[in-house]
Design an enzyme around this catalytic site. Structure first.
Site, PDB file in Angstrom:
ATOM      1  N   ARG A  32       0.944  -1.010  -0.171  1.00 20.84           N
ATOM      2  CA  ARG A  32      -0.120  -0.129  -0.011  1.00 20.84           C
ATOM      3  C   ARG A  32       0.714   1.402  -0.150  1.00 20.84           C
ATOM      4  O   ARG A  32       2.128   1.235   0.022  1.00 20.84           O
ATOM      5  CB  ARG A  32      -0.912  -0.079   1.160  1.00 20.84           C
ATOM      6  CG  ARG A  32      -0.214  -0.475   2.440  1.00 20.84           C
ATOM      7  CD  ARG A  32      -0.759   0.253   3.661  1.00 20.84           C
ATOM      8  NE  ARG A  32      -0.716   1.790   3.615  1.00 20.84           N
ATOM      9  CZ  ARG A  32       0.649   2.030   3.818  1.00 20.84           C
ATOM     10  NH1 ARG A  32       1.718   1.662   4.056  1.00 20.84           N
ATOM     11  NH2 ARG A  32       0.585   3.650   3.926  1.00 20.84           N
ATOM     12  N   GLY A  33       0.386   2.532  -0.066  1.00 24.19           N
ATOM     13  CA  GLY A  33       1.022   3.703  -0.148  1.00 24.19           C
ATOM     14  C   GLY A  33       1.186   4.028  -1.765  1.00 24.19           C
ATOM     15  O   GLY A  33       1.533   3.323  -2.528  1.00 24.19           O
ATOM     16  N   ALA A  34       0.829   5.206  -1.761  1.00 23.87           N
ATOM     17  CA  ALA A  34       0.421   5.819  -3.130  1.00 23.87           C
ATOM     18  C   ALA A  34       1.864   5.336  -4.220  1.00 23.87           C
ATOM     19  O   ALA A  34       1.842   4.657  -5.109  1.00 23.87           O
ATOM     20  CB  ALA A  34       0.366   7.226  -3.237  1.00 23.87           C
ATOM     21  N   ARG A  80      -6.947  -0.096  -7.373  1.00 27.44           N
ATOM     22  CA  ARG A  80      -7.373   1.034  -6.306  1.00 27.44           C
ATOM     23  C   ARG A  80      -7.315   2.223  -7.087  1.00 27.44           C
ATOM     24  O   ARG A  80      -6.420   2.711  -7.848  1.00 27.44           O
ATOM     25  CB  ARG A  80      -6.092   0.924  -5.210  1.00 27.44           C
ATOM     26  CG  ARG A  80      -6.151  -0.175  -4.385  1.00 27.44           C
ATOM     27  CD  ARG A  80      -5.455   0.187  -3.007  1.00 27.44           C
ATOM     28  NE  ARG A  80      -6.005   0.782  -2.139  1.00 27.44           N
ATOM     29  CZ  ARG A  80      -5.665   1.553  -1.064  1.00 27.44           C
ATOM     30  NH1 ARG A  80      -4.285   1.160  -0.736  1.00 27.44           N
ATOM     31  NH2 ARG A  80      -6.366   2.050  -0.337  1.00 27.44           N
ATOM     32  N   ASP A  92      -2.174  10.935  -1.982  1.00 24.88           N
ATOM     33  CA  ASP A  92      -2.391  10.057  -2.935  1.00 24.88           C
ATOM     34  C   ASP A  92      -2.643  10.795  -4.388  1.00 24.88           C
ATOM     35  O   ASP A  92      -2.605  10.082  -5.448  1.00 24.88           O
ATOM     36  CB  ASP A  92      -3.638   9.081  -2.612  1.00 24.88           C
ATOM     37  CG  ASP A  92      -3.259   8.417  -1.434  1.00 24.88           C
ATOM     38  OD1 ASP A  92      -3.246   8.831  -0.419  1.00 24.88           O
ATOM     39  OD2 ASP A  92      -2.897   7.184  -1.783  1.00 24.88           O
ATOM     40  N   ASN A 148      -5.741  12.593   0.202  1.00 28.74           N
ATOM     41  CA  ASN A 148      -4.934  11.581   1.234  1.00 28.74           C
ATOM     42  C   ASN A 148      -5.642  11.030   2.130  1.00 28.74           C
ATOM     43  O   ASN A 148      -7.099  11.181   2.101  1.00 28.74           O
ATOM     44  CB  ASN A 148      -3.741  12.504   1.986  1.00 28.74           C
ATOM     45  CG  ASN A 148      -2.792  11.927   2.578  1.00 28.74           C
ATOM     46  OD1 ASN A 148      -2.148  11.091   1.786  1.00 28.74           O
ATOM     47  ND2 ASN A 148      -2.603  12.077   3.868  1.00 28.74           N
ATOM     48  N   LYS A 149      -5.197  10.152   2.875  1.00 19.35           N
ATOM     49  CA  LYS A 149      -5.912   9.342   4.009  1.00 19.35           C
ATOM     50  C   LYS A 149      -6.889   9.949   4.648  1.00 19.35           C
ATOM     51  O   LYS A 149      -6.864  11.144   5.006  1.00 19.35           O
ATOM     52  CB  LYS A 149      -4.692   8.606   4.893  1.00 19.35           C
ATOM     53  CG  LYS A 149      -5.368   7.463   5.847  1.00 19.35           C
ATOM     54  CD  LYS A 149      -6.097   6.601   5.069  1.00 19.35           C
ATOM     55  CE  LYS A 149      -5.305   5.618   4.070  1.00 19.35           C
ATOM     56  NZ  LYS A 149      -6.175   4.957   3.228  1.00 19.35           N
TER      57      LYS A 149
HETATM   58  O1  MRU Z   1      -4.613   3.333   1.706  1.00 17.08           O
HETATM   59  P1  MRU Z   1      -3.184   3.245   1.899  1.00 17.08           P
HETATM   60  O2  MRU Z   1      -2.528   2.833   2.908  1.00 17.08           O
HETATM   61  O3  MRU Z   1      -2.594   2.734   0.414  1.00 17.08           O
HETATM   62  O4  MRU Z   1      -2.965   4.930   1.730  1.00 17.08           O
HETATM   63  C1  MRU Z   1      -1.966   5.554   1.156  1.00 17.08           C
HETATM   64  C2  MRU Z   1      -1.368   6.412   2.283  1.00 17.08           C
HETATM   65  O5  MRU Z   1      -0.569   5.947   3.004  1.00 17.08           O
HETATM   66  C3  MRU Z   1      -1.485   7.663   2.211  1.00 17.08           C
HETATM   67  O6  MRU Z   1      -2.785   8.332   2.493  1.00 17.08           O
HETATM   68  C4  MRU Z   1      -0.316   8.656   2.038  1.00 17.08           C
HETATM   69  O7  MRU Z   1       0.019   9.715   2.585  1.00 17.08           O
HETATM   70  C5  MRU Z   1      -0.086   8.460   0.605  1.00 17.08           C
HETATM   71  S1  MRU Z   1       1.192   7.331   0.218  1.00 17.08           S
HETATM   72  C6  MRU Z   1       2.686   8.283   1.005  1.00 17.08           C
END
Ligand code: MRU
Length: 343
Positions: free
Chosen positions: A45-47, A84, A233, A243-244
């Site tokens: 996970r993580g963009a 995603r 993201d 973002n999250k």
């Molecule tokens: O749903 P995720 O865990 O893939 O979410 C992504 C994130 O960790 C964040 O929102 C983040 O800030 C972007 S990735 C560095």
């Protein structure tokens, strides 16, 4: 050093982030479908990291199907993009894989491997550049003071490759003894902050406390934090940033209490085709993530849940967006953003 993704002997090995911090187990990915599932099920996970995972997925796909033409390659890319929807990095990276095939199918697999590796190698350099830009801006605000910083979700090596983006800023400052305390918001319901950011902070011996999202106002009103750093993201032309979930709430509270709120993300997280945050598709994740914990139901069995995984922080609530090309400073506008991103 934490290695979330390893390419070895033509196998993509992903650390299973669902199991961290309790166990460090790698999962082998050997084809496109496994790659898709690893992204959808959040093994990875993580963009930025899902973008790179998808790139290696494209490598696996052409290795397994050396006779593919441009139509099949495009189909595989389109399939991966649906894993995603919110993080733009996924589409950004697989589109570049398709572009390479459009240039020529000669030696495509070989060129794609080199391309994927080159992108990975660039990560550390870009993340370090962003951390230095952030440091300079923080020094202009706070001088030499040891800082108390806050972050949400996980933006470290697990999400972005070596060092990380927002967490990379924190780790860069900590390596120079400039961090007094980090508040890591736990990030309900998936707990990327409480599990993954805390795990990375422990590995680097950075002092930290895990908090809940409901404590934002308490923390900022009581002046426990000097500055906030989050990742992204998707950042659109006017600076609105997906973002999250919880990021926008934090930014609004930060603005109210006058705490600078920064977004740190590479240019691969920018979507210059979208004008405002209203155009961003927000991923809705399974209700189960809210209704259960540790595989046990915690809510009444009749209850339903709403689980948006991201929200949009409006540009007006952001003090600065940092990418490897520079700092886009408040007041953020389409013009000021494009000046930096297209430089
Ligand atoms: O749903 P995720 O865990 O893939 O979410 C992504 C994130 O960790 C964040 O929102 C983040 O800030 C972007 S990735 C560095």
């Amino acid at each position: 050093m934490i290695k979330p993704l390893i390419w070895e002997n033509d196998i993509l090995k992903l650390i299973d982030q669902r199991k961290l911090p309790l166990s460090e187990e790698y999962v082998d990915i050997t084809n496109l479908e496994e790659c898709f599932d690893s992204i959808k099920d959040m093994i990875v996970r993580g963009a930025p990291l899902i973008g790179f995972t998808a790139l290696w997925g494209m490598v696996l796909d052409i290795k397994n199907n050396p006779n593919y033409g441009i139509d099949e390659i495009t189909k595989s890319a389109d399939y991966l993009k649906t894993a995603r929807p919110t993080a733009v990095n996924l589409a950004y990276e697989v589109d570049r894989a398709v572009d390479l095939a459009k240039d020529s199918l000669d030696t495509y697999e070989q060129r794609l491997r080199i391309f994927a590796q080159d992108q990975m190698d660039l990560l550390y350099e870009n993340n370090l550049t962003m951390a230095k830009i952030a440091q300079k801006d923080l020094e202009s605000r706070f001088g030499d003071k040891k800082l108390r910083l806050m972050t949400l979700c996980n933006t470290g090596a697990l999400a972005c490759g070596p060092m990380g983006t927002a967490l990379g800023v924190i780790s860069h400052l900590a390596s120079q003894g400039k961090v007094e305390m980090v508040y890591a918001s736990e990030t309900r319901p998936y707990l990327q902050g409480g599990r993954l950011t805390a795990y990375e902070l422990c590995k680097e011996n950075i002092p930290h406390k895990i908090t809940v999202e409901g404590a934002f106002s308490y923390i900022l009103e009581n002046k426990l934090v000097d500055a906030i750093f989050i990742g992204a993201d998707r950042i659109v032309r006017n600076g609105d940033t997906a973002n999250k979930i919880g990021s926008s709430t934090l930014a609004i509270v930060a603005k109210y209490y006058g705490v600078p709120f920064y977004v740190v993300a590479p240019t691969s997280s920018f979507d210059l085709d979208s004008r405002t945050g209203d155009e961003i598709e927000i991923e809705l994740r399974p209700e189960e993530e809210i209704l259960s914990a540790l595989d046990s139901r915690i809510a009444p069995k009749e209850s339903k849940a709403l689980n948006p995984s991201f929200d949009v922080t409006r540009a007006r609530n952001i003090a600065g967006i940092i990418c490897e090309k520079g700092l886009i400073q408040d007041p953020i506008s389409t013009e000021s953003l494009l000046k930096v991103v297209e430089s």
